[in-house]
Design an enzyme around this catalytic site. Structure first.
Site, PDB file in Angstrom:
ATOM      1  CB  SER A   1      -0.806   0.035   1.314  1.00  0.00           C
ATOM      2  OG  SER A   1      -1.514   1.231   1.335  1.00  0.00           O
TER       3      SER A   1
ATOM      4  CE1 TYR B   1      -4.340  -2.908   4.275  1.00  0.00           C
ATOM      5  CE2 TYR B   1      -3.578  -0.733   4.121  1.00  0.00           C
ATOM      6  CZ  TYR B   1      -4.000  -1.832   3.531  1.00  0.00           C
ATOM      7  OH  TYR B   1      -3.984  -2.002   2.273  1.00  0.00           O
TER       8      TYR B   1
END
Length: 312
Positions: free
Chosen positions: A187, A200
């Site tokens: 990400s 995350y």
């Protein structure tokens, strides 16, 4: 010219050459079709099959379709059988390629021996480790996460353990054949320590370091191992935000990212994400970490999610 003057001239020259080299490397990423051309037979030359995790929708589904269009047979892996069977049917009709469905829940323990048994006879040329979970749709501080103990386990199993285990299953075959490509999805927010998405973002940092180290170990064996770090893609994880210059459809993102497959051990997958990554790393961390900034990020996401829910 005295020695001190010579030293500073040499130092200045070295700095100019260094940054010129950095600029040249950066500029190459803006022209992937020219600088990193991919032949029509590139993916099929790696092997007959591509394995895609988290393939029932979003980015995973788009990778499955794109690789089938490149001539590969596809293994779809996810926990949603009905969705995968529909995707398998669509791929088969559109491309004529074989599609195998493996139903599994990567959040659970002890699922990999069965997966290994189902894959062991296949000539796997490409692995896309796409499956991942976002602990909370609305960003929040670590201790504010619901069911925190279970959330930690789920994120580790889904975002970290699955990627490592799938590489452990598939990489030996690639090593033996001396070819293959592994794409691990990270990400863009993992580019810096990112509060409110702490768990995350940290899991995606593992994805990046693991992938880059693995590439250093196996590049000489003819294997490409690349981490791809997108920013906003319009998927369920992002509440299907409207697409624009910085929020791409899964199909557009995947089409772009595959053009960078020969561009090194890490890419952002598109030119606009390359620019976003550079901008994110120029923001002073003190500004990003200020409490008003954290609250504004949380409020912005809340507003966007609420607007999207109202539109359904």
């Amino acid at each position: 010219m005295d020695s001190m003057e010579l030293f500073f001239i040499s130092l200045g020259t070295a700095v100019v050459v260094y940054f010129a080299g950095k600029l040249l490397l950066f500029s190459r990423m803006l022209f992937p079709k020219i600088c990193f051309p991919v032949s029509k037979s590139f993916f099929t030359s790696m092997g007959e099959w591509a394995v895609v995790t988290g393939a029932s929708e979003g980015i995973g589904r788009a990778y499955a379709f794109a690789l089938a269009e490149q001539g590969m047979n596809i293994v779809l892996m996810s926990r949603t059988k009905v969705k995968m069977e529909q995707v398998a049917k669509e791929i088969s009709i559109a491309t004529g390629k074989k599609v195998k469905v493996i139903v599994t829940d990567f959040i659970k323990e002890n699922v990999f021996s069965d997966i290994e048994n189902q894959l062991k006879e296949l000539n796997i040329g490409v692995l896309v480790n796409n499956v991942g979970m976002l602990p909370n749709m609305i960003p929040c501080k670590f201790l504010e996460s619901a069911d925190l103990d279970q959330t930690i386990i789920k994120v580790i199993n889904c975002n970290i353990k699955t990627m490592a285990k799938m590489c452990k299953i598939i990489l030996p075959g690639m090593k033996n054949r001396g070819k293959g490509a592994i794409v691990n999805i990270s990400s863009g927010i993992a580019s810096i320590p990112f509060p409110m998405y702490t768990l995350y973002a940290a899991s995606k940092v593992f994805v990046e370091r693991f992938s880059q180290s693995l590439q250093a170990e196996y590049k000489s064996k003819g294997i490409i191992i690349q981490v791809v770090a997108p920013f906003g893609v319009s998927t369920r994880m992002t509440a299907y935000q409207e697409t624009n210059m910085v929020t791409l459809t899964p199909e557009d993102f995947v089409k772009s990212s595959l053009q960078f497959i020969r561009a090194g051990d890490k890419t952002y997958g598109s030119i606009c994400y390359i620019v976003l990554g550079w901008l994110l790393q120029t923001i002073p961390l003190k500004l990003l970490y200020a409490e008003p900034m954290l609250c504004s990020i949380q409020d912005y996401v809340k507003k966007k999610v609420a607007q999207k829910k109202c539109s359904f």
